[in-house]
Design a protein around this motif. Structure first.
Motif, PDB file in Angstrom:
ATOM      1  N   SER A  60      -2.001  -2.099   2.763  1.00 42.94           N
ATOM      2  CA  SER A  60      -0.678  -2.282   3.352  1.00 42.94           C
ATOM      3  C   SER A  60       0.205  -3.056   2.383  1.00 42.94           C
ATOM      4  CB  SER A  60      -0.822  -3.054   4.669  1.00 42.94           C
ATOM      5  OG  SER A  60       0.426  -3.186   5.290  1.00 42.94           O
ATOM      6  N   ASP A 120       8.199   0.665   9.503  1.00 45.29           N
ATOM      7  CA  ASP A 120       6.824   0.791   9.022  1.00 45.29           C
ATOM      8  C   ASP A 120       6.352   2.235   9.159  1.00 45.29           C
ATOM      9  OD1 ASP A 120       7.119  -1.933   8.852  1.00 45.29           O
ATOM     10  OD2 ASP A 120       5.509  -2.421  10.247  1.00 45.29           O
ATOM     11  N   GLN A 141       5.374  -1.159   4.828  1.00 43.68           N
ATOM     12  CA  GLN A 141       6.124  -1.924   5.829  1.00 43.68           C
ATOM     13  C   GLN A 141       7.567  -2.108   5.411  1.00 43.68           C
ATOM     14  OE1 GLN A 141       3.832  -5.495   5.581  1.00 43.68           O
ATOM     15  NE2 GLN A 141       2.255  -4.773   6.989  1.00 43.68           N
TER      16      GLN A 141
END
Length: 178
Positions: A60, A120, A141
């Motif tokens: 991420s 996101d 994100q």
């Protein structure tokens, strides 16, 4: 899987034809016969060269940051290297079209570049060779508020002060409402 069929002929006194079916996942067969007895010996084939695993780290990132993709082969790459195709299902995560694991190496890495996103989202990054395909998700994100700094800690009503707003990354588009 292809099948190898053998017919073994026994001496005249014990004449019969018996087919023997074997998967073709063996190499270097040897056949030894003595009188009415035959022994067939097979060695397993070496495993085929293929993509063993694939990952993207971190899993991420904030849009505008990059991640690293890594491929691992089942055995060392041959002379000339081993070509792996790379793709992303989303435009905000870009990857090279192909990478090459250098000759004699088991692994190589590549850069996954991202762009800012308004919300996101998850991109699926795929690594493929001639026989195997592996995927790894990458969450990208949106930038969010990280901190606010003011030039003064106390002010009287009606006084203007300067402030700085910091975000976790770049914003998608020209501006963002904080």
């Amino acid at each position: 899987m292809p099948i190898l069929t053998l017919q073994i002929l026994l001496p005249k006194e014990r004449r019969s034809v018996q087919p023997l079916h074997l998967p073709l996942s063996y190499r270097k067969p040897s056949l030894f016969c003595l009188f009415a007895f035959c022994l067939l010996s097979l060695s397993p084939l070496a495993s085929a060269q293929t993509l063993q695993s694939f990952s993207v780290n971190p899993t991420s990132v904030v849009g505008g940051a990059s991640a690293t993709g890594k491929v691992i082969l089942t055995k060392k790459a041959p002379v000339g290297g081993w070509v792996v195709s790379i793709s992303s299902d989303k435009g905000f995560a870009t990857v090279p079209a192909t990478i090459t694991v250098p000759a004699g190496k088991l692994t190589t890495s590549f850069k996954v570049t991202t762009t800012p996103v308004p919300s996101d989202d998850v991109a699926t990054i795929t690594a493929s060779d001639s026989s195997t395909s592996k995927t790894s998700p990458l969450t990208v994100q949106r930038a969010v508020l990280s901190s606010i700094e003011l030039s003064l800690t106390t002010v009287s009503g009606g006084t203007n002060i300067a402030g700085t707003v910091r975000l976790t990354g770049k914003v998608a588009g020209a501006s963002a409402i904080v």
